[in-house]
Design a protein around this motif. Structure first.
Motif, short mmCIF file in Angstrom:
data_model
loop_
_atom_site.label_atom_id
_atom_site.label_comp_id
_atom_site.label_asym_id
_atom_site.label_seq_id
_atom_site.Cartn_x
_atom_site.Cartn_y
_atom_site.Cartn_z
N SER A 66 0.84 -1.20 0.00
CA SER A 66 0.00 0.00 0.00
C SER A 66 0.88 1.26 0.00
O SER A 66 1.83 1.37 0.78
CB SER A 66 -0.91 0.00 1.24
OG SER A 66 -1.58 1.23 1.35
N SER A 69 0.73 3.81 3.34
CA SER A 69 1.11 3.20 4.62
C SER A 69 1.58 4.26 5.60
O SER A 69 2.21 5.26 5.24
CB SER A 69 2.23 2.18 4.38
OG SER A 69 2.76 1.74 5.61
N GLY A 74 -1.17 -0.80 6.17
CA GLY A 74 -1.50 -0.26 4.87
C GLY A 74 -2.86 0.42 4.91
O GLY A 74 -3.69 0.15 5.77
N HIS A 137 4.70 -6.20 5.19
CA HIS A 137 4.49 -4.76 5.04
C HIS A 137 5.58 -3.98 5.77
O HIS A 137 6.10 -2.98 5.24
CB HIS A 137 3.11 -4.39 5.58
CG HIS A 137 2.81 -2.93 5.49
ND1 HIS A 137 2.41 -2.31 4.33
CD2 HIS A 137 2.85 -1.94 6.45
CE1 HIS A 137 2.22 -1.02 4.56
NE2 HIS A 137 2.48 -0.77 5.84
N ASN A 141 7.72 -3.12 2.33
CA ASN A 141 7.14 -1.87 1.83
C ASN A 141 8.14 -0.75 2.13
O ASN A 141 8.59 -0.61 3.26
CB ASN A 141 5.81 -1.59 2.54
CG ASN A 141 5.04 -0.46 1.90
OD1 ASN A 141 5.58 0.63 1.62
ND2 ASN A 141 3.75 -0.68 1.65
#
Length: 823
Positions: A66, A69, A74, A137, A141
């Motif tokens: 995402s 975030s 996210g 994540h 991410n």
């Protein structure tokens, strides 16, 4: 930004390689588990793969990557099937979904053979929806807090392998080890793998998939260097050769499982930063992964944590080692790696352990003991293979659930070969059983013939012997002090004992013992023993000692005849084997205060030749008694004595080199050998019977007895006794005549022989009892040789009393007086 087509194709190609890992895990785990669970393991690897792909598509990918975030979670459009506009984005999604599927599927092996299939799918959803997306994540991410901290994980050493291994550890702790793997006496006993070649093939698939793992993690083909592929292959080589060299150095057989586990651990380790290291560093990374795997494997065994395919030690150990070793490169800091690894292990373990424990409290995750024994192929999927069917059929026949029958043979297969061998063994067993049954039938027939012969022989032989004994008693009564007549008395006693011993073999081998309860005193019993054996002992120059303890005075109710038989055997044995010294006979009473559990104890002690140590354990064996006999004929001996005592509920013991059981002038310590036999025989103490008045002809002459016996000698013996006491009698020779006489005349007592022609005593008693009760017409059955079965039959037919020959005159008349209630 639009990527060149070659980059998209490269990601798709690497995705296909990574997908081979799924096949690798399927083969590896199926081969390392038992055959009865292999189908279950294979189905789990297929089911979790497609389930995870679906979940990852609906939620996982959007959450992990995402762009909105906050570093922890996210945001934006997180749910719904993805819609990609470029080929590269689609390729990247496919590639990353396989990472999530790999993290989940490696858990399958750690919980194999004991976890419900649906429970495993729930575990897969927990990891795919909660555990994996959140940590991925954080780490992958660019806005994740671990990525911002500088944590580096090139191809999933922590995100995939350490996380999956930690979740596997939590699941293994919740459901516990397989039954029988950890034994208190024998330690760790893992079952043998069902198919090592298949497991080895799975390891090769994993290596091929790992090339896609590491090669595709660079993102584009332009950034891929050949060194990444080289490092991967070098690490795999180190992982295989290190366990091999260790086995060779320690001179142990090369362990296939260690080589497979070394391969996986080294690859998981080098995955951490294979793009940043050279070949030398790749070797060190691989060694760190292998030795960490060995350490964790030993630790799991010590903690009794069961991991059937070593998924925890290889993935958790190898991945963790690689993450920490990454700090040796200039681009990665140790602090961020430690924080990232601890976060991975803490988050994955605590979340899985807590959720699984909560679910397990309400819905058991583990299969039952019976299901685990039968195998999850059948209990979870009703999937049966040829081997499963074979084992089930053999198990049912071995437990008796189904009759023994030939198994169905599957042609041209290993299972069919086993079934054919079983059928041949079964045919051989049936042939041997048939032969054994034939021999058993022959033994039964011979035994029946022997019993019939002994019964007829005793019936024909005992009668004249008892008649002769009666004549001797009459002669002795006329001149009791004549020395010659006393010799006749001893000869009579030996003759009667011989007639009784004629039936010992039948009684003892068939366990049919006659028990005649009667009143007696130890003094009379010991006097009879002295009368029979003292003169014989003194004739050999032996001293004879006979003693009765003060507690053994008074009257007792018990089987006096069998006690005398045992004493006769023991005394005869003592005199025959003693050439110098003495014979000691002692009687005492145990537990005189407890009238219901009293036992007479007799000690027979000698100073004879003793018994070799190697023969003492076999002294009561029938075969030993006959093998040691130097005289012809069947020698029951001590075997017979012990059988008689055991049947009465007593015990017969042997003691070598004994001490004198009482005070006497003769000291056994002067002798080097000798032995002692002592036995306990249950009896019941009784008060002294009231003295009966002398027989009065007026009282007994009122009685009229019917004597039913087919042998004239027996008739003469009984009628002589009746005549002496003025008892009227009528004689007949079979049961039919007895019934007819009873219908025409009045009788007060029937003396019925058990074995007679035309109608035997048992049938005659049954006929009489149809018209007269026991009180109306008493019946005494007289047997030449009775056993327990015969005694029970006569009781049930209606006999008031069963007597065995020889008949002692005074006891016999007192019995008649008691039956007729005369004084």
């Amino acid at each position: 930004m639009e990527q060149p087509l070659i980059n998209s194709l490269w990601l798709l190609f690497c995705s296909l390689l990574v997908m081979l890992q799924q096949a690798g895990f399927l083969c590896l785990e199926s081969g390392l588990t038992r055959h009865k669970n292999a189908i279950n393991v294979a189905i789990k690897n297929i089911a979790d793969f497609f389930l995870v792909i679906l979940v990852y598509a609906c939620f996982g990918h959007a959450f992990i990557y995402s762009v909105q975030s906050n570093g922890w979670f996210g945001a934006g459009e997180l749910f719904g099937l993805p819609q990609f506009t470029t080929l590269f984005d689609s390729s990247f999604f496919i590639y990353q979904s396989l990472f999530c599927a790999t993290a989940v599927t490696l858990i399958s092996g750690a919980v194999a053979e004991r976890m419900h299939f649906l429970a495993y799918l729930v575990l897969s959803l927990i990891v795919a929806i909660i555990v994996y997306p959140l940590y991925a994540h954080w780490a992958w991410n660019p806005r994740g807090w671990l990525a911002q901290l500088g944590f580096f994980d090139f191809a999933g050493a922590a995100v995939v392998h350490a996380l999956g291994g930690s979740c596997a550890l939590a699941a293994a702790l919740v459901i516990g080890p397989r039954r029988g793997v950890f034994d208190r006496q024998q330690g760790y006993r893992p079952p043998s793998p069902s198919n090592l070649p298949l497991a080895t093939l799975g390891a090769m698939f994993l290596l091929i998939g790992w090339i896609g793992f590491n090669g595709g993690s660079s993102g584009t083909l332009e950034t891929v260097s050949g060194q990444i592929i080289i490092n991967t292959l070098l690490a795999a080589s180190i992982g295989i050769t290190t366990p091999l060299l260790l086995d060779l150095i320690q001179r142990r057989p090369c362990n296939t499982l260690s080589m497979i586990n070394g391969l996986i651990a080294s690859l998981a380790s080098v995955t951490a930063c294979t793009n940043l290291i050279d070949a030398n560093a790749a070797v060190l990374f691989a060694l760190a992964g292998v030795f960490t795997m060995f350490i964790i494997h030993r630790l799991l065994i010590q903690l009794r944590i069961d991991d059937p395919v070593s998924a925890i030690s290889t993935h958790l150990g190898g991945g963790s080692a690689g993450i920490l070793m990454s700090a040796t490169t200039a681009e990665v800091a140790l602090g961020s790696q430690v924080i990232g690894l601890l976060t991975c292990l803490g988050w994955s373990f605590l979340s899985c352990f807590s959720l699984l424990s909560l679910i397990n409290r309400f819905f058991p995750l583990r299969v039952s003991a019976e299901a685990e024994h039968l195998g999850l192929n059948i209990t979870e999927h009703n999937a049966k293979s040829d081997l499963t069917l074979l084992l089930t059929a053999v198990h049912e026949q071995s437990t008796g659930d189904t009759p023994l029958a030939p198994l169905t043979v599957a042609p041209n297969s290993d299972v069919g070969t086993i079934a054919q061998a079983y059928n041949r063994l079964l045919a051989r067993l049936r042939n041997e059983q048939q032969a054994l049954k034939t021999q058993h039938d022959k033994v039964i027939e011979v035994t029946r013939t022997k019993d019939t012969f002994l019964t007829l022989l005793s019936h024909q032989v005992q009668a004249p012997i008892h008649s002769l004994a009666r004549a001797v008693d009459k002669l002795i009564a006329v001149t009791p002090d004549d020395e010659q007549y006393r010799e006749y008395q001893q000869a009579k006693t030996k003759l009667i004992n011989l007639s009784v011993q004629l039936l010992d073999a039948r009684e003892i081998t068939n366990k049919n013992f006659t028990s005649n309860q009667q009143l007696f005193t130890c003094s009379a019993l010991m006097a009879e023993c002295s009368e029979q054996f003292q003169q014989r002992a003194e004739a050999k120059g032996l001293s004879w000692y006979s003693e009765i303890a003060a507690t053994a005075g008074g009257y007792f109710l018990g089987d006096r005849g069998n006690i005398m038989r045992v004493l006769a055997i023991l005394l005869d044995n003592a005199i025959r084997h003693t050439h110098t010294g003495s014979i000691h006979l002692l009687a005492s009473l145990s537990s005189p205060e407890n009238r219901d559990h009293c036992q007479l104890t007799f000690y027979v002690t000698d100073t004879g030749c003793g018994l070799p140590v190697e023969h003492q354990n076999a002294i009561f064996d029938w075969v030993y008694n006959n093998s040691q006999s130097t005289q012809g004929g069947l020698k029951m001996g001590l075997f017979a004595a012990k059988s008689l005592v055991d049947a009465a509920g007593g015990q017969l013991h042997f003691t070598p080199n004994p001490t004198i059981p009482h005070d006497s002038d003769d000291d056994l310590s002067r002798h080097d050998c000798g032995c002692q036999f002592h036995f306990n025989y249950p009896i019941k103490p009784c008060s002294k019977p009231r003295a009966a008045r002398p027989p009065t002809p007026t009282a007994l002459s009122m009685a009229h007895c019917l004597v039913a016996d087919d042998m004239p000698v027996n008739q003469q013996l009984i009628t002589d006794l009746l005549r002496e006491h003025h008892i009227r009698y009528t004689v007949c020779s079979n049961g039919q005549q007895a019934v007819e006489l009873i219908n025409r005349h009045h009788f007060d007592l029937i003396l019925m022989d058990s074995q007679m022609p035309v109608v035997n005593g048992l049938e005659a008693i049954r006929t009489i009892r149809c018209h007269y009760s026991k009180e109306q017409l008493p019946i005494i059955t007289i047997c030449s040789n009775s056993n327990q079965q015969q005694t029970d039959e006569h009781w049930l037919a209606g006999s008031n009393l069963i007597l065995s020959r020889p008949l002692e005159g005074s006891c016999f008349i007192n019995t008649i007086r008691g039956i007729l209630q005369l004084t």
